[in-house]
Design an enzyme around this catalytic site. Structure first.
Site, PDB file in Angstrom:
ATOM      1  N   ARG A   1      -4.129 -10.124   4.513  1.00 47.81           N
ATOM      2  CA  ARG A   1      -4.481 -10.090   3.086  1.00 47.81           C
ATOM      3  C   ARG A   1      -3.277  -9.579   2.300  1.00 47.81           C
ATOM      4  O   ARG A   1      -2.869  -8.426   2.484  1.00 47.81           O
ATOM      5  CB  ARG A   1      -5.701  -9.189   2.877  1.00 47.81           C
TER       6      ARG A   1
ATOM      7  N   LYS B   1       0.814  -1.212   0.000  1.00 51.44           N
ATOM      8  CA  LYS B   1       0.000   0.000   0.000  1.00 51.44           C
ATOM      9  C   LYS B   1       0.850   1.266   0.000  1.00 51.44           C
ATOM     10  O   LYS B   1       2.012   1.265   0.377  1.00 51.44           O
ATOM     11  CB  LYS B   1      -0.974  -0.026   1.178  1.00 51.44           C
TER      12      LYS B   1
END
Length: 291
Positions: free
Chosen positions: A286, A252
């Protein structure tokens, strides 16, 4: 990597030892089996989209998508999370019929192949549309990952309850198209925790067995760099809600801004945060790179 460690241990006071005490409650699956969290679980990401932030366009081909899912299963994934709609910052909503068009052919091939080669591996659908869930349940899905925590579609919670599916309830401020437009919090950890607690109660009132509820703080979803680190520093407060916690930090932007890297180069920092999450009682992670 050293810059990550120094920042976590100093400015944001992320713990590097002392696991949270107490066991994580198992997740009740549709077939009545329990997914326990005596060891950390891994959710592998399969984006069947042209515009996801890390792997957009990589797995639009059905055969390639199925192959990648099977590789993730072989590498140790416990869940394959299939999404037909990008939720990157600025992304537009994708209609349910288009999500179904993208996911259905992959799921149709993958479901029996997983059952044969990796029967322990479960399939999650990453969607906030009840129509998508309703269309794909006949092929075989094991859980739903909803970035809106059931708020995006008023029918979602009832459909999930009807089919006895587990659901991940995630916190997001706004929607992907506008979530990064100056998000503000008085106390991000407390506000996210309260939202998740309220969402759990709302889901239970809709008929979802509390044993089928997971929560996700939504790192990067309507949060600044500072908010993301504060949430990671407050994981113990989220774990205290006594629902299995899913954490998604893989590749991210907040890691990129810290490390000056991008894409797969962020798998190292992702693993670092994952290790810290394990120490704090996170149940599932995840990730893009399962291995």
């Amino acid at each position: 990597m050293m810059r990550v460690a120094e920042l976590l241990m100093s400015k944001y006071r992320l713990p590097t030892a002392s696991p949270i005490s107490g066991s994580i409650p198992p997740l009740l699956l549709p077939d009545g089996q329990l997914l326990d969290f005596t060891c950390p679980r891994i959710m592998g990401i399969l984006n069947i989209t042209p515009d996801s932030f890390s792997d957009g366009g990589c797995f639009e081909d059905v055969d390639r998508a199925v192959e990648h899912a099977l590789i993730m299963a072989s590498d140790g994934a416990d869940v394959i999370d299939i999404g037909g709609e990008s939720t990157r910052p600025g992304a537009a909503a994708v209609p349910a019929d288009e999500q179904i068009r993208r996911i259905e052919p992959v799921l149709t091939i993958l479901r029996p192949r997983l059952a044969q080669a990796h029967p322990r591996v479960r399939i999650s659908i990453d969607t906030s549309s009840a129509e998508v869930v309703h269309a794909l349940i006949r092929i075989g899905i094991d859980m739903v990952n909803d970035v809106t925590a059931g708020h995006g579609d008023p029918a979602m919670l009832s459909v999930v309850a009807q089919h006895g599916l587990p659901i991940v309830l995630m916190h997001m401020r706004g929607r992907p198209r506008d979530m990064q437009q100056d998000p503000r919090y008085d106390d991000v950890v407390t506000q996210v925790r309260d939202f998740l607690a309220q969402s759990m109660e709302r889901a239970a009132k809709a008929g979802i067995d509390p044993r089928r509820i997971m929560i996700d703080p939504g790192i990067g979803f309507g949060k600044t760099l500072e908010h993301n680190w504060r949430l990671l520093g407050g994981l113990d407060q989220l774990v205290s809600l006594r629902a299995p916690l899913l954490l998604g930090v893989s590749r991210k932007r907040f890691l990129a801004s810290l490390c000056g890297a991008a894409g797969a180069e962020l798998d190292g920092p992702t693993a670092h945060i994952t290790a810290l999450g394990v120490m704090r009682g996170v149940a599932m992670f995840r990730v893009h790179d399962v291995k």
